[in-house]
Design a protein around this motif. Structure first.
Motif, PDB file in Angstrom:
ATOM      1  N   VAL A 151      35.410  83.250  16.539  1.00 42.59           N
ATOM      2  CA  VAL A 151      34.001  83.476  16.851  1.00 42.59           C
ATOM      3  C   VAL A 151      33.758  83.125  18.313  1.00 42.59           C
ATOM      4  O   VAL A 151      34.200  82.066  18.791  1.00 42.59           O
ATOM      5  N   THR A 152      33.055  83.994  19.044  1.00 44.07           N
ATOM      6  CA  THR A 152      32.713  83.739  20.441  1.00 44.07           C
ATOM      7  C   THR A 152      31.202  83.561  20.569  1.00 44.07           C
ATOM      8  O   THR A 152      30.440  83.953  19.684  1.00 44.07           O
ATOM      9  N   ALA A 153      30.765  82.975  21.704  1.00 46.06           N
ATOM     10  CA  ALA A 153      29.335  82.731  21.900  1.00 46.06           C
ATOM     11  C   ALA A 153      28.970  82.857  23.364  1.00 46.06           C
ATOM     12  O   ALA A 153      29.838  82.865  24.253  1.00 46.06           O
ATOM     13  N   LEU A 154      27.649  82.918  23.635  1.00 43.96           N
ATOM     14  CA  LEU A 154      27.156  83.105  24.986  1.00 43.96           C
ATOM     15  C   LEU A 154      27.400  81.904  25.889  1.00 43.96           C
ATOM     16  O   LEU A 154      27.300  82.012  27.106  1.00 43.96           O
ATOM     17  N   ASP A 155      27.669  80.742  25.315  1.00 44.23           N
ATOM     18  CA  ASP A 155      27.953  79.577  26.158  1.00 44.23           C
ATOM     19  C   ASP A 155      29.416  79.535  26.596  1.00 44.23           C
ATOM     20  O   ASP A 155      29.850  78.575  27.235  1.00 44.23           O
ATOM     21  N   GLY A 156      30.194  80.568  26.264  1.00 45.77           N
ATOM     22  CA  GLY A 156      31.588  80.641  26.690  1.00 45.77           C
ATOM     23  C   GLY A 156      32.576  80.033  25.726  1.00 45.77           C
ATOM     24  O   GLY A 156      33.755  79.923  26.061  1.00 45.77           O
ATOM     25  N   THR A 157      32.138  79.653  24.534  1.00 43.70           N
ATOM     26  CA  THR A 157      33.059  79.038  23.582  1.00 43.70           C
ATOM     27  C   THR A 157      33.753  80.093  22.718  1.00 43.70           C
ATOM     28  O   THR A 157      33.160  81.106  22.352  1.00 43.70           O
ATOM     29  N   LEU A 158      34.990  79.816  22.429  1.00 39.85           N
ATOM     30  CA  LEU A 158      35.787  80.575  21.481  1.00 39.85           C
ATOM     31  C   LEU A 158      36.249  79.588  20.426  1.00 39.85           C
ATOM     32  O   LEU A 158      36.903  78.592  20.752  1.00 39.85           O
ATOM     33  N   LYS A 159      35.898  79.822  19.171  1.00 44.09           N
ATOM     34  CA  LYS A 159      36.232  78.876  18.114  1.00 44.09           C
ATOM     35  C   LYS A 159      37.020  79.555  17.007  1.00 44.09           C
ATOM     36  O   LYS A 159      36.796  80.730  16.694  1.00 44.09           O
ATOM     37  N   LEU A 160      37.942  78.782  16.449  1.00 42.77           N
ATOM     38  CA  LEU A 160      38.671  79.219  15.262  1.00 42.77           C
ATOM     39  C   LEU A 160      38.090  78.472  14.068  1.00 42.77           C
ATOM     40  O   LEU A 160      38.102  77.242  14.029  1.00 42.77           O
TER      41      LEU A 160
END
Length: 746
Positions: free
Chosen positions: A529-538
């Motif tokens: 999952v990606t987000a507008l704050d620049g995070t990529l999470k598994l």
């Protein structure tokens, strides 16, 4: 033997259609009802499997082949047996590759040299992998090599060669066009026979001709056994001398004189590919001695040294920028939150009229947004996405090159205007844009429609009737991810929901702190999952708990790409990040001059991405080093696609660029009828572009010729969903239209 709709293995597989037939049996396209995916099933003819010894060999060979896990080997899922009318039909279930076989490709035209080299490397790597595990194919030929949707090759029919050989010997069938001399002479054979056969395939890939021509099978076998090995350079002058020598080495008459391991030809191929890539960039390199084919003896001498000094093994290149950020430590696993369940549909939706009334209209407690384009108002947390996108579009328009002032193909060929039949329309309460295109569940025959009104709708694909809907409470700006009986739905408030495909009820819910504007991606390790704050999470796909988190310097607005344990994601920090799937740590960073807002594309050896200055860049998948760069001249803001050996991108003003994925050169350029912000769709050998001024253009994927176009009164900012019979298109006013697809243009 079987017809569409027939069930195999007590309903496990459903036959969809016949794909082809051969001397040993029939291949069917089937649906795996358990895992809800399309597969291919090769059904053996009963006469070839009449002896118990043959059946046992079939099972043993198939089990060996099933253990081969390589990106260039067809994956085997299952073997089984079906009783029909007193006959036993043994079959093998494998992955479905819609790109056809290598035979279909090399039978039409001579391959470009770089593409041939790339495919040769893939095949050599795959067969070398099998040989190291004591698996010999024994029937290497173009018909048993298949093309993936991304344009890579996979070797198939491992496990069937011994059965085929016995059948051909008993019945006198088959062709010796690729058979080794020892096979033609009836002598014992081993993995070196595979090397010879692969050499014959390589010869044909490079020259468009077989090594030997003959009037019949007997003459062909005689030439393979006795005739001198021809030179590829007699057929094609641009073939490097070293490559010609390698092929002659592979085609040696005696196994002991032949190339003893395919690992020995990988270094020459890699060096030739590197030289061609460097030459494309206009950079001169010092020529060294021609690469030598490594012999078995040389490798044996080097092996003890390598084992004694493992610390001297090559290390993957690290990006030349600031040190990679450490994965963000999670204080604790996030607990799935309680979630209101999907609202039931309390009345059937009329389907007699082509306009389907919105389900929201029957619920008075739900706000319905005014469907006026000038007053679209997203939730505060996602307003920045629209503002940045609008500002960027204005800035780009002010700097468009002269080439962007162009005549659309539809104006040049007005006779290709089509009026597509409208099957039905479903109305939502908000815009359908950004990347919120419809998603098809083929098993349930449903369309999942995301809308900025904050609702996910499940619609009948044929009628548009709403089966269920789920309110998320925030705008949905991207498409959902459907996998089996589960749907993953992101929304603009940073929430990701796991929903049941049957009724839309929530299974679990993850709550992030930043808007999600790109569709999640499922990997073998979990949900990305990606987000507008620049995070990529598994995330754990079973409960939504965070496994690891990685942060880019700026926001991520497009979905990541996963290839062989690596994640590739672009961001606004002007870079393409390569992240390890298991640990969430950066491997390399490829920097560019502008933000990366479109999706990342990847093949087995390269990654492709575009930035908002219109640069399309290819980098090596292992090191991140640039292979080539192409300038489209204006911003690329939306998703592209990779079809076989071509890349397709559309610029902000609506120019479609089709590029050779090996060279980065333009195969064709065509101008759509208006600005395109939703990205491209492709289906059936065609590329579809939807424009903000209400046009849909259909171009021939291979030639760029305009097949047809249609004009509407709507405005489109999402890509269409195209099936063989229907085109589904979302609009800025919040409608989803279903159009009857026109006949394919031949």
């Amino acid at each position: 033997m079987f017809t569409p709709g027939d069930k195999l293995e007590f309903g496990h597989y459903t036959i969809l259609k016949e794909l082809g037939s051969g001397g040993m049996g029939v291949v069917y396209l089937c649906r795996d009802e358990y895992l809800q995916r399309e597969i291919a099933i090769k059904m053996m003819l009963p006469e070839y499997m009449s002896e118990s010894e043959t059946v046992e060999v079939f099972k043993q060979e198939a089990r060996l082949a099933a253990q081969l896990e390589h990106p260039n080997i067809v994956t085997i899922h299952n073997i089984g047996m079906e009783n029909r009318e007193g006959n036993r039909h043994h079959y093998i279930a494998m992955e479905y590759l819609p790109g056809g076989s290598l035979r279909q490709r090399i039978g039409k035209e001579k391959l470009p040299l770089e593409q041939a080299l790339e495919w040769m490397k893939q095949l050599a790597s795959a067969l070398n992998y099998a040989h190291k595990r004591n698996v010999v194919h024994q029937d290497i030929k173009p018909d048993n090599i298949f093309i993936t949707q991304e344009g890579s090759l996979k070797i198939g029919d491992f496990g069937l060669a011994l059965i085929a050989t016995g059948a051909f010997e008993r019945q006198g069938k088959g062709t010796p066009a690729y058979m080794s001399p020892e096979t033609c002479r009836g002598e014992p054979r081993d993995y070196r026979s595979d090397i010879y056969s692969l050499g014959a395939v390589f010869f044909e890939m490079l020259t468009g001709e077989l090594p030997y021509k003959a009037k019949d099978m007997r003459e062909m076998a005689t030439k393979h056994a006795n005739a001198p090995v021809p030179s590829t350079r007699d057929f094609r002058e641009d073939i490097p001398l070293v490559l010609d020598k390698v092929l002659k080495y592979m085609l040696a008459k005696q196994p002991d004189e032949r190339l003893q391991s395919l690992a020995g030809m990988l270094p020459p191929l890699e060096k030739l590919l590197l030289e061609m890539k460097v030459a494309r960039l206009g950079v001169s390199i010092n020529k060294t001695a021609e690469p030598k084919v490594e012999t078995e003896k040389a490798r044996e001498e080097k092996a003890p040294l390598a084992a004694a000094h493992p610390e001297q093994a090559p290390v993957a290149a690290v990006a030349t920028r600031s040190p990679a950020p450490e994965p963000v430590a999670e204080a604790k696993k996030e607990t799935p939150l309680a979630e209101p369940q999907a609202a039931p549909v309390d009345r059937p939706v009329p389907i007699e009229t082509p306009v389907v009334e919105p389900v929201l209209a029957v619920k008075t407690d739900l706000p319905v947004q005014t469907k006026t384009e000038e007053t679209i108002d997203f939730a505060p947390k996602t307003a920045q996405v629209q503002e940045e996108k609008a500002a960027l579009a204005v800035a780009v328009k002010d700097k468009l090159p002269d080439s962007a002032v162009r005549t659309p193909s539809s104006e040049l060929e007005p006779e290709k205007l089509k009026k597509l039949d409208l099957l039905w329309t479903f109305k939502t309460g908000g815009p359908i844009g950004w990347s919120a295109g419809p998603v098809l569940n083929r098993t349930r025959k449903q369309i999942y429609l995301s809308s900025a009104d904050g609702v996910l709708y499940a619609l009948d694909q044929n009628t548009g009737a709403c089966a269920w809907y789920t309110e998320t409470g925030a705008p949905i700006l991207c498409g959902v991810l459907q996998n089996g009986d589960e749907i993953f739905c992101p929304s603009g408030d940073g929430t990701l929901r796991s929903l049941s495909a049957a009724d839309g009820k929530t299974i679990w819910k993850y709550q992030g702190s930043s808007p999600i504007v790109a569709s999640p991606v499922l990997s073998q390790s979990g949900l990305l999952v990606t987000a507008l704050d620049g995070t990529l999470k598994l995330l754990n796909r079973n409960d939504g708990a965070v496994i690891w988190s990685y942060r880019c310097d700026k926001g991520i607005v497009a979905s990541p790409q996963v290839v062989e344990g690596m994640i590739f994601v672009g961001s606004k920090d002007k870079g393409l990040h390569a992240v390890d799937l298991e640990q969430g740590q950066r491997k390399w960073l490829a920097e560019t001059d502008a933000a990366v807002l479109s999706n990342v594309l990847a093949s087995t050896d390269s990654v492709y991405f575009a930035d908002n200055k219109g640069n399309v860049i290819a980098v090596d998948i292992v090191t991140g080093k640039q292979s080539w760069e192409y300038s489209a001249g204006e911003a690329i803001l939306c998703k592209g696609n990779l079809e076989f050996t071509s890349l397709n991108y559309c610029t902000e003003s609506g120019t479609v660029h089709c590029l050779d994925k090996f060279k980065g050169t333009a195969l064709w350029q065509k101008h759509a009828s208006g600005p395109a912000l939703g990205g491209l769709s492709s289906s059936g050998g065609a590329v579809y572009v939807s424009s903000t001024n209400g046009f849909i253009d259909c171009f021939n994927l291979k030639t760029g010729e305009l097949n047809w176009f249609m004009q509407t009164k709507d405005s489109f900012e999402s890509a269409p969903l195209v099936t063989s019979s229907t085109i589904y298109q979302g609009t800025i006013s919040g409608d989803l239209h279903a159009y009857l697809s026109p006949p394919k243009v031949k």
